[in-house]
Design a protein around this motif. Structure first.
Motif, mmCIF file in Angstrom:
data_model
loop_
_atom_site.group_PDB
_atom_site.id
_atom_site.type_symbol
_atom_site.label_atom_id
_atom_site.label_comp_id
_atom_site.label_asym_id
_atom_site.label_seq_id
_atom_site.Cartn_x
_atom_site.Cartn_y
_atom_site.Cartn_z
ATOM 1 N N PHE A 168 0.827 -1.204 0.000
ATOM 2 C CA PHE A 168 0.000 0.000 0.000
ATOM 3 C C PHE A 168 0.863 1.257 0.000
ATOM 4 C CE2 PHE A 168 -2.009 3.331 2.620
ATOM 5 C CZ PHE A 168 -3.045 3.683 1.765
ATOM 6 N N MET A 169 1.900 1.268 0.809
ATOM 7 C CA MET A 169 2.755 2.460 0.884
ATOM 8 C C MET A 169 3.520 2.686 -0.414
ATOM 9 S SD MET A 169 4.001 2.134 4.855
ATOM 10 C CE MET A 169 5.429 3.107 4.588
ATOM 11 N N VAL A 170 3.964 1.600 -1.050
ATOM 12 C CA VAL A 170 4.732 1.743 -2.293
ATOM 13 C C VAL A 170 3.842 2.232 -3.424
ATOM 14 C CG1 VAL A 170 5.974 0.449 -4.073
ATOM 15 C CG2 VAL A 170 6.542 0.129 -1.674
ATOM 16 N N VAL A 171 2.657 1.609 -3.601
ATOM 17 C CA VAL A 171 1.809 2.024 -4.716
ATOM 18 C C VAL A 171 1.120 3.351 -4.447
ATOM 19 C CG1 VAL A 171 1.440 -0.330 -5.530
ATOM 20 C CG2 VAL A 171 -0.206 0.689 -3.974
ATOM 21 N N SER A 172 1.075 3.787 -3.205
ATOM 22 C CA SER A 172 0.506 5.100 -2.896
ATOM 23 C C SER A 172 1.483 6.224 -3.191
ATOM 24 C CB SER A 172 0.100 5.171 -1.425
ATOM 25 O OG SER A 172 -0.949 4.308 -1.168
ATOM 26 N N GLY A 173 2.717 5.904 -3.430
ATOM 27 C CA GLY A 173 3.703 6.924 -3.743
ATOM 28 C C GLY A 173 4.248 7.618 -2.511
ATOM 29 N N ILE A 174 4.457 6.876 -1.450
ATOM 30 C CA ILE A 174 4.941 7.481 -0.208
ATOM 31 C C ILE A 174 6.357 8.023 -0.393
ATOM 32 C CG2 ILE A 174 5.896 5.396 0.835
ATOM 33 C CD1 ILE A 174 3.749 7.797 2.763
ATOM 34 N N VAL A 175 7.146 7.395 -1.248
ATOM 35 C CA VAL A 175 8.505 7.894 -1.501
ATOM 36 C C VAL A 175 8.428 9.250 -2.200
ATOM 37 C CG1 VAL A 175 10.661 7.404 -2.700
ATOM 38 C CG2 VAL A 175 9.433 5.561 -1.578
ATOM 39 N N TYR A 176 7.540 9.365 -3.179
ATOM 40 C CA TYR A 176 7.333 10.640 -3.871
ATOM 41 C C TYR A 176 6.862 11.699 -2.882
ATOM 42 C CZ TYR A 176 5.144 14.120 -6.877
ATOM 43 O OH TYR A 176 4.770 15.300 -7.470
ATOM 44 N N ASP A 177 5.934 11.326 -2.011
ATOM 45 C CA ASP A 177 5.401 12.290 -1.045
ATOM 46 C C ASP A 177 6.473 12.776 -0.077
ATOM 47 O OD1 ASP A 177 2.941 12.024 -2.231
ATOM 48 O OD2 ASP A 177 2.174 10.593 -0.753
ATOM 49 N N VAL A 178 7.382 11.890 0.305
ATOM 50 C CA VAL A 178 8.442 12.295 1.234
ATOM 51 C C VAL A 178 9.455 13.183 0.535
ATOM 52 C CG1 VAL A 178 10.394 11.403 2.568
ATOM 53 C CG2 VAL A 178 8.162 10.325 2.774
ATOM 54 N N ILE A 179 9.803 12.869 -0.702
ATOM 55 C CA ILE A 179 10.841 13.631 -1.400
ATOM 56 C C ILE A 179 10.314 14.986 -1.868
ATOM 57 C CG2 ILE A 179 12.317 13.668 -3.453
ATOM 58 C CD1 ILE A 179 12.620 10.639 -3.104
ATOM 59 N N GLU A 185 7.255 16.447 -1.190
ATOM 60 C CA GLU A 185 6.407 17.122 -0.211
ATOM 61 C C GLU A 185 5.281 17.928 -0.866
ATOM 62 O OE1 GLU A 185 8.857 19.448 2.367
ATOM 63 O OE2 GLU A 185 9.951 17.708 3.098
ATOM 64 N N PRO A 186 4.395 17.232 -1.609
ATOM 65 C CA PRO A 186 3.261 17.944 -2.223
ATOM 66 C C PRO A 186 2.223 18.282 -1.151
ATOM 67 C CG PRO A 186 3.034 15.610 -2.604
ATOM 68 C CD PRO A 186 4.362 15.804 -1.917
ATOM 69 N N PRO A 187 1.296 19.180 -1.462
ATOM 70 C CA PRO A 187 0.234 19.457 -0.475
ATOM 71 C C PRO A 187 -0.697 18.250 -0.342
ATOM 72 C CG PRO A 187 -0.158 20.644 -2.517
ATOM 73 C CD PRO A 187 1.196 20.019 -2.644
ATOM 74 N N GLN A 212 1.243 14.322 -8.006
ATOM 75 C CA GLN A 212 0.048 13.916 -7.268
ATOM 76 C C GLN A 212 -0.036 14.674 -5.952
ATOM 77 O OE1 GLN A 212 0.527 9.735 -6.409
ATOM 78 N NE2 GLN A 212 1.630 10.122 -4.525
ATOM 79 N N TYR A 213 -1.263 14.810 -5.470
ATOM 80 C CA TYR A 213 -1.491 15.265 -4.112
ATOM 81 C C TYR A 213 -1.427 14.032 -3.206
ATOM 82 C CZ TYR A 213 -3.278 19.574 -6.197
ATOM 83 O OH TYR A 213 -3.410 20.729 -6.903
ATOM 84 N N ILE A 214 -1.251 14.244 -1.929
ATOM 85 C CA ILE A 214 -1.113 13.109 -1.020
ATOM 86 C C ILE A 214 -2.393 12.278 -0.988
ATOM 87 C CG2 ILE A 214 -0.788 12.467 1.403
ATOM 88 C CD1 ILE A 214 1.128 14.835 1.663
ATOM 89 N N ILE A 215 -3.538 12.931 -0.932
ATOM 90 C CA ILE A 215 -4.805 12.199 -0.857
ATOM 91 C C ILE A 215 -5.069 11.429 -2.149
ATOM 92 C CG2 ILE A 215 -6.299 14.060 -1.660
ATOM 93 C CD1 ILE A 215 -7.104 11.751 1.252
#
Length: 173
Positions: free
Chosen positions: A66-77, A79-81, A107-110
């Motif tokens: 879930f974390m990988v396909v949600s793009g958590i790495v992208y979100d951490v690097i 930092e989108p709203p 992408q946005y986080i949500i």
């Protein structure tokens, strides 16, 4: 040039422990402290590790997926709203925007979390369809698993396609 030592002098040097050529330089460091001190007798037990249950492993793998396909790495690097906003041209009010329009690589986080959730729902649907093939289950349970699995896969597919059409207007038309 130095003269060659004969075999008699070599044999006597090897058998004589007081000879400087056969003395190990670390002998004193290894032997001398332990001739006076005695190492303690330790009764240490090796720690025993129990294997985690299969459900724990499955849960960790599913959470990682879930974390990988949600793009958590992208979100951490990057930092989108968490969520975007847009202004309505007619009323002037600010409306929330879940999907970043027109940008496939942003992408946005949500947005990432909702897409990742749909992928996980589809994966669980495939697992449920696999469980429906077990011969040792009652027929009603197998039908329930198959129905839930097929509906999960269909819902995940339809919602993912809807997400893509919202994100990229005119896609596959």
């Amino acid at each position: 040039m130095a003269p060659k030592p004969d075999s008699h002098t070599l044999a006597s040097a090897a058998s004589d422990p007081s000879s400087t050529s056969s003395m190990d330089p670390l002998f004193l460091l290894n032997f001398l402290p332990y001739s006076v001190l005695r190492p303690p007798r330790l009764r240490l037990k090796l720690p025993t590790f129990t294997l985690p249950s299969p459900m724990t492993v499955f849960s960790l793998v599913l959470l990682t997926y879930f974390m990988v396909v949600s793009g958590i790495v992208y979100d951490v690097i990057v930092e989108p709203p968490g969520i975007g906003s847009t202004q309505d041209p007619y009323t002037g009010s600010v409306k929330p925007l879940v999907f970043m329009p027109g940008r496939v690589n942003g992408q946005y986080i949500i947005e990432g979390l909702s897409s990742g959730f749909m992928f996980v729902v589809g994966g669980i649907g495939i697992i449920l369809m696999d469980l429906a093939l077990d011969k040792n289950r009652a027929k009603s349970v197998k039908v329930s698993y198959a129905t839930a699995g097929i509906s999960s896969v269909v819902i995940a597919y339809v919602m993912s396609m809807l997400f893509i059409r919202i994100k990229i207007p005119g896609y596959l038309h």
